[in-house]
Design a protein around this motif. Structure first.
Motif, PDB file in Angstrom:
ATOM      1  N   GLY A  70       0.884  -1.234   0.000  1.00  0.00           N
ATOM      2  CA  GLY A  70       0.007   0.147  -0.192  1.00  0.00           C
ATOM      3  C   GLY A  70       0.849   1.372  -0.014  1.00  0.00           C
ATOM      4  O   GLY A  70       2.012   1.088  -0.040  1.00  0.00           O
ATOM      5  N   PRO A  71       0.339   2.335   0.001  1.00  0.00           N
ATOM      6  CA  PRO A  71       0.668   3.771  -0.259  1.00  0.00           C
ATOM      7  C   PRO A  71       1.979   4.194   0.814  1.00  0.00           C
ATOM      8  O   PRO A  71       2.868   4.884   0.663  1.00  0.00           O
ATOM      9  CB  PRO A  71      -0.045   4.974  -0.274  1.00  0.00           C
ATOM     10  N   SER A  72       1.648   3.795   1.997  1.00  0.00           N
ATOM     11  CA  SER A  72       2.622   4.069   3.057  1.00  0.00           C
ATOM     12  C   SER A  72       3.280   2.554   3.876  1.00  0.00           C
ATOM     13  O   SER A  72       2.580   2.186   4.664  1.00  0.00           O
ATOM     14  CB  SER A  72       2.060   5.078   4.123  1.00  0.00           C
ATOM     15  N   PRO A  73       4.408   2.264   3.636  1.00  0.00           N
ATOM     16  CA  PRO A  73       4.779   1.058   3.902  1.00  0.00           C
ATOM     17  C   PRO A  73       5.011   1.153   5.501  1.00  0.00           C
ATOM     18  O   PRO A  73       5.130   0.028   6.031  1.00  0.00           O
ATOM     19  CB  PRO A  73       6.263   0.825   3.203  1.00  0.00           C
ATOM     20  N   SER A  74       5.604   2.152   5.899  1.00  0.00           N
ATOM     21  CA  SER A  74       6.006   2.357   7.153  1.00  0.00           C
ATOM     22  C   SER A  74       4.419   2.197   8.166  1.00  0.00           C
ATOM     23  O   SER A  74       4.392   1.485   9.229  1.00  0.00           O
ATOM     24  CB  SER A  74       6.398   3.524   7.684  1.00  0.00           C
ATOM     25  N   ARG A  75       3.258   2.801   7.698  1.00  0.00           N
ATOM     26  CA  ARG A  75       2.164   2.703   8.498  1.00  0.00           C
ATOM     27  C   ARG A  75       1.321   1.397   8.186  1.00  0.00           C
ATOM     28  O   ARG A  75       0.763   0.926   9.319  1.00  0.00           O
ATOM     29  CB  ARG A  75       1.321   3.804   8.099  1.00  0.00           C
ATOM     30  N   ALA A  76       1.638   0.550   6.943  1.00  0.00           N
ATOM     31  CA  ALA A  76       1.163  -0.558   6.838  1.00  0.00           C
ATOM     32  C   ALA A  76       1.632  -1.569   7.892  1.00  0.00           C
ATOM     33  O   ALA A  76       0.916  -2.420   8.437  1.00  0.00           O
ATOM     34  CB  ALA A  76       1.327  -1.183   5.306  1.00  0.00           C
ATOM     35  N   ALA A  77       2.694  -1.253   8.338  1.00  0.00           N
ATOM     36  CA  ALA A  77       3.472  -2.258   9.267  1.00  0.00           C
ATOM     37  C   ALA A  77       2.662  -2.022  10.816  1.00  0.00           C
ATOM     38  O   ALA A  77       2.871  -2.802  11.707  1.00  0.00           O
ATOM     39  CB  ALA A  77       4.877  -2.001   9.651  1.00  0.00           C
ATOM     40  N   ASP A  78       1.665  -0.992  10.936  1.00  0.00           N
ATOM     41  CA  ASP A  78       1.006  -0.934  12.108  1.00  0.00           C
ATOM     42  C   ASP A  78      -0.076  -1.905  12.393  1.00  0.00           C
ATOM     43  O   ASP A  78      -0.878  -1.970  13.575  1.00  0.00           O
ATOM     44  CB  ASP A  78       0.553   0.704  12.334  1.00  0.00           C
ATOM     45  N   HIS A  79      -0.560  -2.629  11.177  1.00  0.00           N
ATOM     46  CA  HIS A  79      -1.370  -3.635  11.384  1.00  0.00           C
ATOM     47  C   HIS A  79      -0.905  -4.908  10.730  1.00  0.00           C
ATOM     48  O   HIS A  79      -0.934  -5.485   9.626  1.00  0.00           O
ATOM     49  CB  HIS A  79      -2.532  -3.230  10.258  1.00  0.00           C
ATOM     50  N   PRO A  80      -0.077  -5.889  11.781  1.00  0.00           N
ATOM     51  CA  PRO A  80       0.586  -6.846  11.380  1.00  0.00           C
ATOM     52  C   PRO A  80      -0.193  -7.868  10.638  1.00  0.00           C
ATOM     53  O   PRO A  80       0.472  -8.439   9.705  1.00  0.00           O
ATOM     54  CB  PRO A  80       1.295  -7.207  12.943  1.00  0.00           C
ATOM     55  N   ALA A  81      -1.238  -8.409  11.415  1.00  0.00           N
ATOM     56  CA  ALA A  81      -1.929  -9.263  10.632  1.00  0.00           C
ATOM     57  C   ALA A  81      -2.345  -9.003   9.202  1.00  0.00           C
ATOM     58  O   ALA A  81      -2.397  -9.820   8.299  1.00  0.00           O
ATOM     59  CB  ALA A  81      -3.210  -9.597  11.440  1.00  0.00           C
ATOM     60  N   GLU A  82      -2.833  -7.871   9.041  1.00  0.00           N
ATOM     61  CA  GLU A  82      -3.189  -7.420   7.714  1.00  0.00           C
ATOM     62  C   GLU A  82      -2.123  -7.771   6.683  1.00  0.00           C
ATOM     63  O   GLU A  82      -2.122  -7.865   5.492  1.00  0.00           O
ATOM     64  CB  GLU A  82      -3.986  -6.275   7.866  1.00  0.00           C
ATOM     65  N   LEU A  83      -1.133  -7.012   7.285  1.00  0.00           N
ATOM     66  CA  LEU A  83       0.066  -6.823   6.131  1.00  0.00           C
ATOM     67  C   LEU A  83       0.851  -8.485   6.004  1.00  0.00           C
ATOM     68  O   LEU A  83       0.932  -8.590   4.808  1.00  0.00           O
ATOM     69  CB  LEU A  83       1.433  -6.232   7.167  1.00  0.00           C
ATOM     70  N   LYS A  84       0.656  -9.268   7.119  1.00  0.00           N
ATOM     71  CA  LYS A  84       1.058 -10.799   6.572  1.00  0.00           C
ATOM     72  C   LYS A  84      -0.042 -11.319   5.524  1.00  0.00           C
ATOM     73  O   LYS A  84       0.546 -11.962   4.663  1.00  0.00           O
ATOM     74  CB  LYS A  84       1.004 -11.554   7.922  1.00  0.00           C
ATOM     75  N   ALA A  85      -1.391 -11.041   5.761  1.00  0.00           N
ATOM     76  CA  ALA A  85      -2.169 -11.401   4.704  1.00  0.00           C
ATOM     77  C   ALA A  85      -1.831 -11.020   3.276  1.00  0.00           C
ATOM     78  O   ALA A  85      -1.914 -11.491   2.318  1.00  0.00           O
ATOM     79  CB  ALA A  85      -3.543 -11.100   5.064  1.00  0.00           C
ATOM     80  N   ARG A  86      -1.351  -9.540   2.917  1.00  0.00           N
ATOM     81  CA  ARG A  86      -1.243  -8.938   2.041  1.00  0.00           C
ATOM     82  C   ARG A  86      -0.181  -9.644   1.302  1.00  0.00           C
ATOM     83  O   ARG A  86       0.001  -9.648  -0.058  1.00  0.00           O
ATOM     84  CB  ARG A  86      -1.150  -7.434   1.939  1.00  0.00           C
ATOM     85  N   LEU A  87       0.837  -9.980   2.183  1.00  0.00           N
ATOM     86  CA  LEU A  87       2.040 -10.389   1.540  1.00  0.00           C
ATOM     87  C   LEU A  87       2.135 -11.929   1.122  1.00  0.00           C
ATOM     88  O   LEU A  87       3.057 -12.347   0.568  1.00  0.00           O
ATOM     89  CB  LEU A  87       3.339 -10.016   2.501  1.00  0.00           C
ATOM     90  N   ARG A  88       1.284 -12.782   1.686  1.00  0.00           N
ATOM     91  CA  ARG A  88       1.060 -14.124   1.540  1.00  0.00           C
ATOM     92  C   ARG A  88       1.053 -14.159   0.143  1.00  0.00           C
ATOM     93  O   ARG A  88       0.507 -13.921  -0.807  1.00  0.00           O
ATOM     94  CB  ARG A  88      -0.270 -14.579   1.972  1.00  0.00           C
ATOM     95  N   GLY A  89       1.743 -15.344  -0.422  1.00  0.00           N
ATOM     96  CA  GLY A  89       2.054 -15.861  -1.786  1.00  0.00           C
ATOM     97  C   GLY A  89       3.376 -15.041  -2.738  1.00  0.00           C
ATOM     98  O   GLY A  89       3.898 -15.509  -3.581  1.00  0.00           O
ATOM     99  N   TRP A  90       3.818 -13.928  -1.848  1.00  0.00           N
ATOM    100  CA  TRP A  90       4.871 -13.207  -2.491  1.00  0.00           C
ATOM    101  C   TRP A  90       6.138 -13.984  -2.260  1.00  0.00           C
ATOM    102  O   TRP A  90       6.482 -14.689  -1.329  1.00  0.00           O
ATOM    103  CB  TRP A  90       5.099 -11.974  -1.783  1.00  0.00           C
ATOM    104  N   LYS A  91       7.240 -14.085  -3.213  1.00  0.00           N
ATOM    105  CA  LYS A  91       8.432 -14.794  -3.143  1.00  0.00           C
ATOM    106  C   LYS A  91       9.545 -14.298  -3.925  1.00  0.00           C
ATOM    107  O   LYS A  91       9.336 -13.861  -5.069  1.00  0.00           O
ATOM    108  CB  LYS A  91       7.939 -16.385  -3.403  1.00  0.00           C
ATOM    109  N   HIS A  92      10.526 -14.270  -3.451  1.00  0.00           N
ATOM    110  CA  HIS A  92      11.812 -14.005  -4.253  1.00  0.00           C
ATOM    111  C   HIS A  92      12.913 -14.676  -3.676  1.00  0.00           C
ATOM    112  O   HIS A  92      13.332 -14.559  -2.513  1.00  0.00           O
ATOM    113  CB  HIS A  92      12.047 -12.347  -4.083  1.00  0.00           C
ATOM    114  N   ARG A  93      13.364 -15.450  -4.599  1.00  0.00           N
ATOM    115  CA  ARG A  93      14.595 -16.572  -4.186  1.00  0.00           C
ATOM    116  C   ARG A  93      14.574 -17.213  -2.868  1.00  0.00           C
ATOM    117  O   ARG A  93      13.335 -18.038  -2.995  1.00  0.00           O
ATOM    118  CB  ARG A  93      15.892 -15.723  -4.058  1.00  0.00           C
ATOM    119  N   VAL A  94      15.194 -17.020  -2.023  1.00  0.00           N
ATOM    120  CA  VAL A  94      14.738 -17.802  -0.401  1.00  0.00           C
ATOM    121  C   VAL A  94      13.907 -17.032   0.314  1.00  0.00           C
ATOM    122  O   VAL A  94      13.352 -17.467   1.562  1.00  0.00           O
ATOM    123  CB  VAL A  94      16.294 -18.020   0.450  1.00  0.00           C
TER     124      VAL A  94
END
Ligand code: SF4
Length: 281
Positions: A70-94
């Motif tokens: 989302g538009p503010s990566p620092s503030r997105a981290a204020d909602h850990p569960a939502e952030l983890k859900a948004r990043l589920r499935g993302w992958k790069h190398r290890v």
């Protein structure tokens, strides 16, 4: 070869370079898209942390990750569960989405506790008096706050390596360079640390070129090689040794340096007059 000859050659490479084009094709260009310094330092940390392999792939993976965040990566981290859900499935190398979510959550936690990552790093530098232990303590803080550890996967330890080891930790030193060096179109000058303290981010290309230019004799890319190369560049500019990273990186990428006298592949190399394979004593 004298230091003055080397300085002239590296300065000439930098003067000829197209900074705007370079920024567009480099992960640091993504950091410049954000206005808020808190977002810039977090995006810089992420961009440097995943900067493994082909640059086009890195930029694509970084773009996908930041779109999800989302538009503010620092503030997105204020909602850990939502952030983890948004990043589920993302992958790069290890690295997987959960690793990046934990990095973001840990970094945000350090921001909230200290005002910014830059303030936290400055405090740790003041406490330890040198980059290596300060960087180690800085990484410990983010790792602990984000619970960025795993006994079964390599992702977390690769994402945020430990500077106490023998590795040159190139990606962490690159992040510091982006944050600390004065704003010049590439680096951002966000943090108040004196650039004289920075160490060169050394990858295999820079290491090879540094050996060709006599900046180090170390055969392996280690922390010691990083220190040697930085000390040699400090003789050219003791106030800002890592400004030469741009020149060296530029050469390494463009010339695909053969590390031998090769008239075809060395043609146009800006440091040919000071390269040990061509320099005639
Ligand atoms: S002159 Fe050739 S061998 Fe020397 S640094 Fe340049 S590309 Fe590499």
């Amino acid at each position: 070869m004298s230091d003055a000859q080397l300085r002239d050659a590296l300065d000439a490479v930098r003067a000829r370079a197209d900074l705007a084009a370079r920024r567009t094709s480099d992960p640091v260009g993504v950091v410049h898209r954000y206005e808020d310094p808190l977002d810039r330092e977090i995006v810089g940390l992420i961009a440097a942390a995943i900067a493994f392999g082909n640059v086009k792939t890195i930029l694509a993976k970084l773009g996908d990750l930041l779109d999800r965040v989302g538009p503010s990566p620092s503030r997105a981290a204020d909602h850990p569960a939502e952030l983890k859900a948004r990043l589920r499935g993302w992958k790069h190398r290890v690295f997987i989405g959960d690793d990046l979510a934990r990095l973001l959550i840990g970094a945000r936690s350090v921001q909230l506790a200290n005002g910014s990552l830059g303030r936290d790093f400055a405090a740790k530098f003041e406490e330890h008096g040198a980059i290596r232990p300060a960087l180690a303590a800085f990484c410990d803080g983010i790792r602990d706050a984000g619970k960025l550890r795993s006994r079964t996967r390599r992702g977390p330890s690769h994402l945020l390596p430990d500077p106490r080891g023998s590795s040159g930790v190139k990606r962490l030193l690159l992040f510091l360079r982006w944050m600390v060096r004065p704003a010049d179109g590439i680096d951002l000058g966000l943090w108040s640390l004196d650039p004289a303290h920075l160490l060169m981010p050394v990858d295999t290309h820079i290491h090879k070129l540094a050996r060709n230019l006599g900046l180090t004799r170390e055969e392996r890319l280690t922390w010691r090689a990083t220190e040697e190369i930085t000390a040699a560049l400090s003789r050219l500019d003791r106030r800002d040794p890592t400004k030469y990273d741009f020149s060296l990186c530029h050469m390494g990428m463009l010339q695909r340096c053969p590390s031998r006298r090769d008239p075809v592949r060395c043609e146009g190399c800006g440091v040919m007059p000071v390269c040990r394979h061509w320099h005639v004593r």
